[in-house]
Design a protein around this motif. Structure first.
Motif, PDB file in Angstrom:
ATOM      1  N   ALA A  89       0.831  -1.205   0.000  1.00 29.50           N
ATOM      2  CA  ALA A  89       0.000   0.000   0.000  1.00 29.50           C
ATOM      3  C   ALA A  89       0.866   1.255   0.000  1.00 29.50           C
ATOM      4  O   ALA A  89       0.565   2.232  -0.702  1.00 29.50           O
ATOM      5  CB  ALA A  89      -0.937  -0.004   1.204  1.00 29.50           C
ATOM      6  N   THR A  90       1.951   1.242   0.737  1.00 29.22           N
ATOM      7  CA  THR A  90       2.834   2.404   0.811  1.00 29.22           C
ATOM      8  C   THR A  90       3.575   2.620  -0.501  1.00 29.22           C
ATOM      9  O   THR A  90       3.720   3.760  -0.957  1.00 29.22           O
ATOM     10  CB  THR A  90       3.814   2.260   1.992  1.00 29.22           C
ATOM     11  OG1 THR A  90       3.037   2.088   3.193  1.00 29.22           O
ATOM     12  CG2 THR A  90       4.688   3.480   2.152  1.00 29.22           C
ATOM     13  N   VAL A  91       4.027   1.555  -1.137  1.00 29.00           N
ATOM     14  CA  VAL A  91       4.679   1.683  -2.453  1.00 29.00           C
ATOM     15  C   VAL A  91       3.687   2.276  -3.459  1.00 29.00           C
ATOM     16  O   VAL A  91       4.033   3.172  -4.241  1.00 29.00           O
ATOM     17  CB  VAL A  91       5.238   0.327  -2.931  1.00 29.00           C
ATOM     18  CG1 VAL A  91       5.620   0.361  -4.397  1.00 29.00           C
ATOM     19  CG2 VAL A  91       6.433  -0.076  -2.068  1.00 29.00           C
ATOM     20  N   LEU A  92       2.461   1.790  -3.449  1.00 30.22           N
ATOM     21  CA  LEU A  92       1.434   2.347  -4.338  1.00 30.22           C
ATOM     22  C   LEU A  92       1.156   3.815  -4.007  1.00 30.22           C
ATOM     23  O   LEU A  92       0.931   4.626  -4.905  1.00 30.22           O
ATOM     24  CB  LEU A  92       0.152   1.517  -4.255  1.00 30.22           C
ATOM     25  CG  LEU A  92       0.245   0.124  -4.883  1.00 30.22           C
ATOM     26  CD1 LEU A  92      -0.922  -0.753  -4.438  1.00 30.22           C
ATOM     27  CD2 LEU A  92       0.312   0.217  -6.397  1.00 30.22           C
ATOM     28  N   ALA A  93       1.199   4.156  -2.730  1.00 28.25           N
ATOM     29  CA  ALA A  93       0.987   5.548  -2.330  1.00 28.25           C
ATOM     30  C   ALA A  93       2.134   6.445  -2.783  1.00 28.25           C
ATOM     31  O   ALA A  93       1.915   7.615  -3.133  1.00 28.25           O
ATOM     32  CB  ALA A  93       0.809   5.644  -0.812  1.00 28.25           C
ATOM     33  N   VAL A  94       3.350   5.921  -2.801  1.00 28.51           N
ATOM     34  CA  VAL A  94       4.487   6.687  -3.328  1.00 28.51           C
ATOM     35  C   VAL A  94       4.266   6.961  -4.816  1.00 28.51           C
ATOM     36  O   VAL A  94       4.509   8.068  -5.303  1.00 28.51           O
ATOM     37  CB  VAL A  94       5.830   5.958  -3.069  1.00 28.51           C
ATOM     38  CG1 VAL A  94       6.964   6.591  -3.843  1.00 28.51           C
ATOM     39  CG2 VAL A  94       6.137   5.953  -1.575  1.00 28.51           C
ATOM     40  N   PHE A  95       3.761   5.949  -5.549  1.00 21.58           N
ATOM     41  CA  PHE A  95       3.406   6.184  -6.951  1.00 21.58           C
ATOM     42  C   PHE A  95       2.307   7.243  -7.045  1.00 21.58           C
ATOM     43  O   PHE A  95       2.333   8.102  -7.929  1.00 21.58           O
ATOM     44  CB  PHE A  95       2.954   4.902  -7.646  1.00 21.58           C
ATOM     45  CG  PHE A  95       2.484   5.159  -9.055  1.00 21.58           C
ATOM     46  CD1 PHE A  95       3.410   5.350 -10.071  1.00 21.58           C
ATOM     47  CD2 PHE A  95       1.136   5.256  -9.349  1.00 21.58           C
ATOM     48  CE1 PHE A  95       2.987   5.627 -11.368  1.00 21.58           C
ATOM     49  CE2 PHE A  95       0.702   5.524 -10.639  1.00 21.58           C
ATOM     50  CZ  PHE A  95       1.629   5.707 -11.659  1.00 21.58           C
ATOM     51  N   GLN A  96       1.352   7.182  -6.139  1.00 26.75           N
ATOM     52  CA  GLN A  96       0.287   8.190  -6.106  1.00 26.75           C
ATOM     53  C   GLN A  96       0.874   9.594  -5.960  1.00 26.75           C
ATOM     54  O   GLN A  96       0.473  10.507  -6.673  1.00 26.75           O
ATOM     55  CB  GLN A  96      -0.639   7.935  -4.908  1.00 26.75           C
ATOM     56  CG  GLN A  96      -1.567   6.783  -5.068  1.00 26.75           C
ATOM     57  CD  GLN A  96      -2.905   7.256  -5.513  1.00 26.75           C
ATOM     58  OE1 GLN A  96      -3.622   7.883  -4.757  1.00 26.75           O
ATOM     59  NE2 GLN A  96      -3.222   6.989  -6.748  1.00 26.75           N
ATOM     60  N   GLY A 153       3.951  10.630  -6.684  1.00 23.95           N
ATOM     61  CA  GLY A 153       4.689  11.001  -7.888  1.00 23.95           C
ATOM     62  C   GLY A 153       3.778  11.291  -9.066  1.00 23.95           C
ATOM     63  O   GLY A 153       3.983  12.267  -9.799  1.00 23.95           O
ATOM     64  N   SER A 154       2.756  10.463  -9.264  1.00 24.84           N
ATOM     65  CA  SER A 154       1.853  10.685 -10.398  1.00 24.84           C
ATOM     66  C   SER A 154       1.030  11.953 -10.198  1.00 24.84           C
ATOM     67  O   SER A 154       0.772  12.688 -11.160  1.00 24.84           O
ATOM     68  CB  SER A 154       0.946   9.466 -10.621  1.00 24.84           C
ATOM     69  OG  SER A 154       0.129   9.206  -9.500  1.00 24.84           O
ATOM     70  N   ALA A 155       0.643  12.248  -8.966  1.00 25.28           N
ATOM     71  CA  ALA A 155      -0.082  13.495  -8.702  1.00 25.28           C
ATOM     72  C   ALA A 155       0.813  14.697  -8.984  1.00 25.28           C
ATOM     73  O   ALA A 155       0.377  15.679  -9.600  1.00 25.28           O
ATOM     74  CB  ALA A 155      -0.583  13.530  -7.257  1.00 25.28           C
ATOM     75  N   ARG A 201       4.246  19.521 -11.375  1.00 19.38           N
ATOM     76  CA  ARG A 201       5.240  19.868 -10.350  1.00 19.38           C
ATOM     77  C   ARG A 201       6.589  19.189 -10.545  1.00 19.38           C
ATOM     78  O   ARG A 201       7.473  19.336  -9.708  1.00 19.38           O
ATOM     79  CB  ARG A 201       4.708  19.516  -8.959  1.00 19.38           C
ATOM     80  CG  ARG A 201       3.457  20.258  -8.582  1.00 19.38           C
ATOM     81  CD  ARG A 201       3.760  21.724  -8.391  1.00 19.38           C
ATOM     82  NE  ARG A 201       2.615  22.435  -7.864  1.00 19.38           N
ATOM     83  CZ  ARG A 201       2.146  23.554  -8.390  1.00 19.38           C
ATOM     84  NH1 ARG A 201       2.721  24.085  -9.450  1.00 19.38           N
ATOM     85  NH2 ARG A 201       1.121  24.150  -7.856  1.00 19.38           N
ATOM     86  N   ILE A 202       6.754  18.446 -11.636  1.00 17.50           N
ATOM     87  CA  ILE A 202       8.033  17.807 -11.927  1.00 17.50           C
ATOM     88  C   ILE A 202       8.620  18.529 -13.141  1.00 17.50           C
ATOM     89  O   ILE A 202       8.116  18.354 -14.262  1.00 17.50           O
ATOM     90  CB  ILE A 202       7.879  16.302 -12.190  1.00 17.50           C
ATOM     91  CG1 ILE A 202       7.253  15.613 -10.966  1.00 17.50           C
ATOM     92  CG2 ILE A 202       9.223  15.674 -12.534  1.00 17.50           C
ATOM     93  CD1 ILE A 202       6.966  14.131 -11.152  1.00 17.50           C
ATOM     94  N   PRO A 203       9.653  19.337 -12.921  1.00 18.15           N
ATOM     95  CA  PRO A 203      10.214  20.123 -14.031  1.00 18.15           C
ATOM     96  C   PRO A 203      10.674  19.243 -15.188  1.00 18.15           C
ATOM     97  O   PRO A 203      11.307  18.207 -14.986  1.00 18.15           O
ATOM     98  CB  PRO A 203      11.403  20.848 -13.388  1.00 18.15           C
ATOM     99  CG  PRO A 203      11.143  20.817 -11.920  1.00 18.15           C
ATOM    100  CD  PRO A 203      10.352  19.581 -11.660  1.00 18.15           C
TER     101      PRO A 203
END
Length: 184
Positions: free
Chosen positions: A61-68, A70-72, A78-80
């Motif tokens: 769940a935490t790995v998926l949340a990290v993807f969340q 980054g994707s957000a 917000r990613i230059p």
């Protein structure tokens, strides 16, 4: 009166979602505190213990949340130098659904098998983070259904949800892995 005229002002929608989320968090804490722990919950074949299952599912769940996160950040620009591809929106939504799906058996185990505990600081923090996580989840889901909210509302709600899940993971799965190794 049109549908737009009947909707609540953004402040009322935000306050309502926060209050409902807070009520869910308090209700989970109250249930966990009043429920007599059973010290056993559902175990999954192939794992050495319910705590191991819980730790690995929380990690997923935490790995998926990290993807969340980054994707957000990518979708909000917000990613230059990076423009989010069109499929990022669907991947973001599905990774969130899968994260909650992975976290749900963890919560069931915590509430049913262990209850709301406060005997030591780490366990108290874990109980508080768990209740906060599900309250923040409910609030965010309610806010996602509202139109016309200020642009900061969903990112803040998502950030709080992420912080709650990371807090849960740090006070449980990380602790388990540090004390037991990366066991299945």
């Amino acid at each position: 009166m049109s549908a737009e005229q009947r909707t609540a002002p953004p402040a009322v929608a935000i306050l309502g979602a926060v209050l409902i989320g807070a009520a869910v968090a308090v209700a989970l804490g109250a249930y966990g505190a009043l429920h007599e722990p059973r010290f056993f919950s559902v175990n999954v074949a192939g794992f050495s213990s319910p705590t191991s299952v819980k730790s690995w599912l929380a990690t997923l769940a935490t790995v998926l949340a990290v993807f969340q996160l980054g994707s957000a950040a990518a979708m909000y620009g917000r990613i230059p130098g990076f423009t989010a591809p069109g499929w990022f929106g669907a991947a973001h939504a599905w990774s969130g659904r899968l994260a909650v799906l992975a976290a749900t058996p963890v919560a069931v185990h915590c509430l049913y098998a262990l209850g709301y505990q406060h005997g030591e600081p780490r366990v108290l923090a874990h109980s508080l983070f768990g209740c906060f996580f599900y309250g923040a989840f409910v609030a965010k889901m309610l806010l996602l259904t509202r139109k016309g909210l200020p642009g900061w509302v969903i990112p803040v709600a998502g950030g709080l949800l992420f912080a709650g899940l990371v807090g849960v993971w740090l006070t449980s799965a990380l602790w388990f892995f540090q004390n037991n190794g990366l066991v299945l």
